[in-house]
Design an enzyme around this catalytic site. Sequence first.
Site, PDB file in Angstrom:
ATOM      1  N   GLY A   9       5.079   1.941 -10.917  1.00 38.11           N
ATOM      2  CA  GLY A   9       4.262   3.154 -10.906  1.00 38.11           C
ATOM      3  C   GLY A   9       4.269   3.903 -12.220  1.00 38.11           C
ATOM      4  O   GLY A   9       3.820   5.043 -12.294  1.00 38.11           O
TER       5      GLY A   9
ATOM      6  N   GLU B  36      11.352  -6.518  -9.046  1.00 33.46           N
ATOM      7  CA  GLU B  36      10.617  -5.308  -9.410  1.00 33.46           C
ATOM      8  C   GLU B  36      11.520  -4.403 -10.237  1.00 33.46           C
ATOM      9  O   GLU B  36      12.284  -3.597  -9.678  1.00 33.46           O
ATOM     10  CB  GLU B  36      10.174  -4.551  -8.150  1.00 33.46           C
ATOM     11  CG  GLU B  36       9.246  -5.331  -7.247  1.00 33.46           C
ATOM     12  CD  GLU B  36       8.368  -4.421  -6.402  1.00 33.46           C
ATOM     13  OE1 GLU B  36       7.146  -4.560  -6.489  1.00 33.46           O
ATOM     14  OE2 GLU B  36       8.900  -3.565  -5.673  1.00 33.46           O
TER      15      GLU B  36
ATOM     16  N   GLU C 293      12.104   1.987  -3.480  1.00 34.46           N
ATOM     17  CA  GLU C 293      11.839   3.327  -2.926  1.00 34.46           C
ATOM     18  C   GLU C 293      12.632   3.553  -1.641  1.00 34.46           C
ATOM     19  O   GLU C 293      13.042   4.673  -1.348  1.00 34.46           O
ATOM     20  CB  GLU C 293      10.324   3.509  -2.719  1.00 34.46           C
ATOM     21  CG  GLU C 293       9.617   3.644  -4.069  1.00 34.46           C
ATOM     22  CD  GLU C 293       8.192   3.135  -4.119  1.00 34.46           C
ATOM     23  OE1 GLU C 293       7.568   2.930  -3.065  1.00 34.46           O
ATOM     24  OE2 GLU C 293       7.704   2.925  -5.256  1.00 34.46           O
TER      25      GLU C 293
ATOM     26  N   GLY D  46       1.456  -2.555  -6.314  1.00 31.90           N
ATOM     27  CA  GLY D  46       1.354  -1.241  -5.695  1.00 31.90           C
ATOM     28  C   GLY D  46      -0.001  -0.610  -5.950  1.00 31.90           C
ATOM     29  O   GLY D  46      -0.989  -0.946  -5.295  1.00 31.90           O
ATOM     30  N   GLY D  47      -0.063   0.264  -6.926  1.00 26.83           N
ATOM     31  CA  GLY D  47      -1.276   1.046  -7.193  1.00 26.83           C
ATOM     32  C   GLY D  47      -2.551   0.217  -7.290  1.00 26.83           C
ATOM     33  O   GLY D  47      -3.581   0.585  -6.708  1.00 26.83           O
TER      34      GLY D  47
ATOM     35  N   TRP E 212       0.819  -1.219   0.000  1.00 28.49           N
ATOM     36  CA  TRP E 212       0.000   0.000   0.000  1.00 28.49           C
ATOM     37  C   TRP E 212       0.849   1.264   0.000  1.00 28.49           C
ATOM     38  O   TRP E 212       0.325   2.359  -0.143  1.00 28.49           O
ATOM     39  CB  TRP E 212      -0.941   0.000   1.210  1.00 28.49           C
ATOM     40  CG  TRP E 212      -2.019  -1.052   1.159  1.00 28.49           C
ATOM     41  CD1 TRP E 212      -2.306  -1.901   0.114  1.00 28.49           C
ATOM     42  CD2 TRP E 212      -2.960  -1.368   2.192  1.00 28.49           C
ATOM     43  NE1 TRP E 212      -3.362  -2.711   0.433  1.00 28.49           N
ATOM     44  CE2 TRP E 212      -3.793  -2.420   1.707  1.00 28.49           C
ATOM     45  CE3 TRP E 212      -3.193  -0.888   3.481  1.00 28.49           C
ATOM     46  CZ2 TRP E 212      -4.822  -2.977   2.470  1.00 28.49           C
ATOM     47  CZ3 TRP E 212      -4.217  -1.437   4.237  1.00 28.49           C
ATOM     48  CH2 TRP E 212      -5.029  -2.471   3.736  1.00 28.49           C
TER      49      TRP E 212
END
Length: 250
Positions: free
Chosen positions: A173, A167, A97, A233-234, A10
């Site tokens: 993203g 990833e 990230e 993710g999204g 999330w």
Amino acid sequence: MRTPLVMGNWKLNGTKASVKSLIEGLEAAADAATNVEVAVCPPAIFMEQVANLTANNSIKFGAQDVSTHIDGAYTGETSPVMVKEFGATYSLVGHSERRQYHNETNEVVAAKFVAIQAHGLVPVLCIGETLEERESNVTSQVVETQLKAVIDVAGINAFENCVIAYEPIWAIGTGKVATSAQAQEVHAHIRNWLKAQSEVVAEKVQILYGGSVKAASAKELFAQADIDGGLVGGAALIITEFVGIIEGAK
Ligand code: 13P
């Protein structure tokens, strides 16, 4: 056979209300998908709420990051012991990230991996190359270096009880999902590279793909021989999308 795992990351998103509706919206699909493991990684502040909401369904949860420290004067950190106390199963480690915005080196990632396992959680080790690295044809070397840094510290047998998430940074993203062939190529490379060190580990370890996974792309990605699910993710924030991704792993 490896059980597929579909995990939602999330990131820095959510409210108490959205967490409740997301979990309530997912539980029927997660419980029905008996051959798929489903997990979410909420921001740490929502962990107790997620623990309560998942107490009576099959959804597991994890942290997005933990400290290497257990307690003490480390302002802002969350320890793996605390995460375990709330009933988590997993912790992500080495997400791009974290590597990019928090300067987490391969050495820091290795130390966190060890701390996560030492306190009874399963590390989900995130690896992957930048666009520049892909275009320079060094993807294999990049993922090998990222894996080796952890194996050098934790040992290859530690990978019997971990998840790897490939990833590619250029796919995170951006809406640019790797093609199933591009992803499978790297996944197969990772598994073969591990096989040279331990056949048992290579056969057992779940290798997830992450990077713009959507319901529409999930089924084909997950059909690849070495792709054992996804780190999402999204699309993990949209109930219909995430349910579609779980369906794609069945
Ligand atoms: P997106 O699915 O939003 O590309 O994010 C992938 C990711 O970073 C999951 O950890």
